[in-house]
Scaffold this motif. Structure first.
Motif, PDB file in Angstrom:
ATOM      1  N   LYS A 167       0.943   4.061  -2.791  1.00 23.30           N
ATOM      2  CA  LYS A 167       0.717   5.454  -2.385  1.00 23.30           C
ATOM      3  C   LYS A 167       1.831   6.358  -2.891  1.00 23.30           C
ATOM      4  CE  LYS A 167       1.904   6.556   1.776  1.00 23.30           C
ATOM      5  NZ  LYS A 167       1.932   6.620   3.256  1.00 23.30           N
ATOM      6  N   ASN A 168       3.057   5.970  -2.700  1.00 30.36           N
ATOM      7  CA  ASN A 168       4.195   6.805  -3.115  1.00 30.36           C
ATOM      8  C   ASN A 168       4.276   6.959  -4.628  1.00 30.36           C
ATOM      9  OD1 ASN A 168       4.970   7.169  -0.444  1.00 30.36           O
ATOM     10  ND2 ASN A 168       6.335   5.379  -0.452  1.00 30.36           N
ATOM     11  N   LEU A 226       0.826  -1.209   0.000  1.00 31.22           N
ATOM     12  CA  LEU A 226       0.000   0.000   0.000  1.00 31.22           C
ATOM     13  C   LEU A 226       0.860   1.259   0.000  1.00 31.22           C
ATOM     14  CD1 LEU A 226      -2.763  -1.177   2.500  1.00 31.22           C
ATOM     15  CD2 LEU A 226      -3.163  -0.477   0.130  1.00 31.22           C
ATOM     16  N   ARG A 227       1.932   1.247   0.796  1.00 33.46           N
ATOM     17  CA  ARG A 227       2.828   2.410   0.824  1.00 33.46           C
ATOM     18  C   ARG A 227       3.534   2.587  -0.516  1.00 33.46           C
ATOM     19  NH1 ARG A 227       4.969   1.381   6.998  1.00 33.46           N
ATOM     20  NH2 ARG A 227       3.439   2.732   8.009  1.00 33.46           N
ATOM     21  N   SER A 269      -6.030   9.575  -2.443  1.00 31.42           N
ATOM     22  CA  SER A 269      -5.142  10.023  -3.517  1.00 31.42           C
ATOM     23  C   SER A 269      -5.780   9.795  -4.881  1.00 31.42           C
ATOM     24  CB  SER A 269      -3.807   9.288  -3.430  1.00 31.42           C
ATOM     25  OG  SER A 269      -2.915   9.785  -4.404  1.00 31.42           O
ATOM     26  N   ILE A 293       0.802   9.443  -5.852  1.00 25.31           N
ATOM     27  CA  ILE A 293       0.611  10.820  -5.383  1.00 25.31           C
ATOM     28  C   ILE A 293       1.113  11.805  -6.433  1.00 25.31           C
ATOM     29  CG2 ILE A 293       1.390  12.537  -3.707  1.00 25.31           C
ATOM     30  CD1 ILE A 293       1.216  10.400  -1.551  1.00 25.31           C
ATOM     31  N   ILE A 299      -5.812   6.261   2.701  1.00 25.01           N
ATOM     32  CA  ILE A 299      -4.945   7.291   2.114  1.00 25.01           C
ATOM     33  C   ILE A 299      -4.846   7.103   0.599  1.00 25.01           C
ATOM     34  CG2 ILE A 299      -2.580   8.171   2.008  1.00 25.01           C
ATOM     35  CD1 ILE A 299      -2.329   7.438   5.009  1.00 25.01           C
ATOM     36  N   VAL A 300      -4.698   5.847   0.163  1.00 24.37           N
ATOM     37  CA  VAL A 300      -4.591   5.556  -1.270  1.00 24.37           C
ATOM     38  C   VAL A 300      -5.899   5.917  -1.989  1.00 24.37           C
ATOM     39  CG1 VAL A 300      -4.307   3.721  -2.982  1.00 24.37           C
ATOM     40  CG2 VAL A 300      -2.818   3.790  -0.967  1.00 24.37           C
ATOM     41  N   LYS A 318      -1.845   6.657 -11.493  1.00 21.61           N
ATOM     42  CA  LYS A 318      -3.210   6.421 -10.996  1.00 21.61           C
ATOM     43  C   LYS A 318      -4.022   5.629 -12.025  1.00 21.61           C
ATOM     44  CE  LYS A 318      -3.445  10.416  -7.915  1.00 21.61           C
ATOM     45  NZ  LYS A 318      -3.977  11.749  -7.619  1.00 21.61           N
ATOM     46  N   GLN A 356      -3.706   2.988   5.528  1.00 26.03           N
ATOM     47  CA  GLN A 356      -3.001   3.178   4.258  1.00 26.03           C
ATOM     48  C   GLN A 356      -3.949   3.044   3.063  1.00 26.03           C
ATOM     49  OE1 GLN A 356       0.149   4.217   3.929  1.00 26.03           O
ATOM     50  NE2 GLN A 356       0.246   4.316   6.176  1.00 26.03           N
TER      51      GLN A 356
END
Length: 669
Positions: free
Chosen positions: A29-30, A25-26, A75, A33, A71-72, A39, A68
């Motif tokens: 996410k990174n 997930l991180r 985004s 963003i 957060i995703v 995306k 997480q």
């Protein structure tokens, strides 16, 4: 691009090891963003339903995984309307709303709220879910930063940020009066007013924005907000007037916006001096800022001064017109200092035109300033702009300017406004068509030199087509333009209009579900039956005597609208100006005469005037012919003379003057 590692990250979301999931997930996410391409890639890899699963199948799911995942999702939501559509399609909204409950980790609440804020920014997002169950109450609770029981300074800042997110969501979820009511009943006002004093500018701005939308066009809520004191007993209006002097342009704008909405809601009439001396000048100064602040300032200014002659004059005395004119003339020039890549040039031009339309809507002074700014050619050009908002705003500006006969006869004619305006009747946007119709209402009046030009270009056919629109406002404006077209027109014009519209269609419009449409259709009938007996005879032929009288009786008996009553009385009045046959037609209908007599005591003086006018024309005698005298005697026996004698001391001057005329008529027989 290395697709393998992105595929692997999506596959790792299915791992039973929470640490692997969190790492994946991180990584996602990174990567996404601020990166639309990434995306799109992950959406194509069908990652959104996997993220939603973490909130639905919660058993054994690590809290960090949910944080997480939220957060995703947030985004993705910041990636635009298409991404929001994907999120909504996979039913992510309800699970995210479940996450804002106080029973959850504050970090999850904040992440979910951030995602919801982005989702609700999309105008097409369905807001209904937030009003189901306990979600709205959870959201209101979050407006209080202490609700999350922060212990450290970092937690306090995070809780205020969550309150800011909650206020922003509320601002985006009060589009309708029903939504406003539900939010107010859930206790939003005290918490939002308290948030104004929290000392964190972003949270204050969000609270101001929410309060602004909660009182928009809502006088009751505006007054309720004004009387809601903060926990420190501070007055909300005074807080706003203080914040309007803040060093931050965004804070000044949103404070001005909230005060504008309260002003428009008639909630702060006692603060009119502050509005004139503080709010309006602030908005004018904000036109010098950059980006989104300058973009929205004209929109707020237009809303503030709309329908208010005093504020429009104050705007004229400022530098507003010259600044707004610069936006209209130079915003498309990228070499100009007015080009701002951080703002939306099309939106700025649209809002500037709307503000100029508002400034010039009620006063000749405002219209003269707009003309002197030499922007009429640019207004004409804006009617062909790529943005439908700019096209509609250009129409609105033209409509305001055309209220001056002098400007209509000279500047607008010279600029060739008729042709581009006429084309907008076929615009792809209903909003533009509606505004073009509204503008034509002024353009086709008998004093306009463009009336003939519009007709020659097929204007009647276009307007008749729009009369059949399912859109209520467009239908209203189209029939409005047609009734103006036949106002004081030659018989040939009236004949041409009704040849295309048909009397059958007019009958249907007289029974339209919308009262405003009925009223304008009756006004059309009134204008057709005027001023010559030949015009009245044409109406008798078009509808037949029986159907015409039935329409009149029906509207006199069954209408609860003062405007409709007034229009139908003037239809009778115009028919009564005709020849003896036309007068006798009305005299033969006892029910019509009874209603005319009853309306002479109506509480609305305009209706009393119209009713007495009917009597004046029915008693009018071109000569001392026996039939004319008989008509007067019949009306006397019907009780009309006694009624008007009792009206001699009516409180309304216009009524009294008409009563004198009627009594003179009776005295001759």
């Amino acid at each position: 691009m290395n697709f393998t590692k992105h595929n692997q990250a999506v596959l790792d979301l299915d791992s039973s090891d929470p640490a692997v999931r969190v790492k994946a997930l991180r990584f996602i996410k990174n990567n996404i963003i601020g990166n639309k391409t990434k995306k799109d890639l992950y959406i194509g890899l069908n990652v959104i339903p996997k993220l939603v699963t973490f909130f639905i199948e919660t058993e054994g799911v690590d809290p960090e995984v949910q944080i997480q995942a939220a957060i995703v999702l947030g985004s993705f939501a910041y990636g635009g309307e298409e991404n929001v559509t994907e999120i909504v399609k996979h039913e992510a909204v309800k699970p995210l709303l479940e996450c804002i409950s106080l029973k959850n980790d504050p970090r999850l609440i904040e992440a979910a709220a951030r995602a919801l804020k982005a989702i609700y920014k999309c105008p097409t997002a369905n807001k209904n879910d937030i009003f189901q169950g306990y979600h709205l109450q959870d959201l209101i609770t979050l407006l209080d930063p202490d609700a999350l029981k922060p212990k450290t300074d970092r937690e306090k800042i995070a809780s205020v940020h969550t309150a800011e997110l909650a206020a922003t969501i509320i601002a985006r979820c009060c589009d309708t009066n029903e939504q406003q009511i539900q939010i107010a009943q859930a206790g939003a006002f005290p918490k939002l007013v308290n948030l104004l004093t929290c000392g964190f500018s972003k949270a204050q701005e969000a609270a101001l924005d929410a309060l602004a939308y909660l009182c928009r066009e809502n006088s009751d809520f505006g007054k309720e907000i004004v009387k809601t004191k903060s926990e420190t007993n501070e007055d909300p209006v005074k807080i706003m007037l203080n914040l309007i002097r803040d060093k931050s342009p965004t804070m000044r704008l949103i404070s001005a916006k909230c005060l504008t909405h309260l002003c428009r809601a008639k909630a702060i009439d006692e603060y009119l001096n502050d509005i004139t001396l503080a709010v309006l000048p602030t908005l004018v100064k904000l036109l010098d800022e950059k980006g989104p602040v300058r973009e929205e300032a004209p929109h707020v200014l237009a809303y503030l001064i709309r329908d208010n002659e005093e504020l429009q004059k104050a705007a004229c005395d400022s530098e507003a017109v010259s600044k707004l004119a610069e936006f209209v003339t130079h915003i498309s020039d990228q070499n100009s200092s007015y080009y701002d890549p951080l703002g939306d040039g099309d939106k700025l031009k649209e809002n500037a035109l709307m503000a100029l339309a508002a400034i010039s809507s009620l006063t000749d002074e405002g219209r003269k300033l707009v003309v002197d700014a030499k922007i009429i050619p640019h207004i004409v050009a804006a009617m062909s702009h790529r943005s439908y908002g700019v096209r509609a705003a250009a129409c609105q500006c033209t409509r305001s300017l055309s209220r001056s006969v002098h400007i209509l006869r000279t500047n607008l004619v010279d600029a060739g406004i008729a042709t581009p305006l006429f084309k907008l009747l076929s615009d792809e946007s209903t909003d533009v068509q509606t505004m073009a119709c509204a503008t034509l209402c002024n353009i086709v009046l008998e004093f306009s030199p463009m009336r003939k030009q519009i007709m020659e270009q097929g204007g009647i056919e276009k307007l008749v087509k729009l009369v059949h629109s399912p859109d209520n406002t467009l239908r209203l404006n189209a029939i409005w333009a047609l009734k103006n077209l036949v106002y004081h027109a030659e018989s040939e014009v009236k004949y041409r209009v009704m040849e295309v519209l048909t009397y059958q269609t007019m009958e249907k419009l007289i029974e339209d579900p919308e009262l405003d449409v009925q009223e304008k259709a009756l006004n059309l009938l009134r204008n057709l039956a005027c001023p010559k007996p030949e015009d009245i005879e044409e109406v008798f032929k078009g509808l037949t005597e029986s159907r015409l009288m039935n329409i009149i009786e029906s509207k006199l008996c069954c209408s609860w609208s003062d405007e409709i009553i007034k229009q139908i009385l003037f239809v009778i009045n115009n028919i009564a100006t005709g020849n003896e046959y036309h007068k006798k037609t009305i005299m033969s209908r006892t029910n019509i005469l009874t209603h005319i007599k009853n309306y002479m005591s109506h509480q609305n003086p305009d209706i009393r005037v119209a009713a007495v006018w009917c009597l004046i024309n029915l008693t009018w005698m071109e000569d001392k012919h026996s039939s004319s005298q008989l008509r007067v005697r019949e009306l006397r026996q019907f009780g009309f003379e006694d009624i008007v004698k009792n009206m001699a001391n009516d409180e309304n001057l216009d009524v009294r003057e008409k009563v004198k005329m009627a009594l003179v008529q009776f005295s001759q027989v």
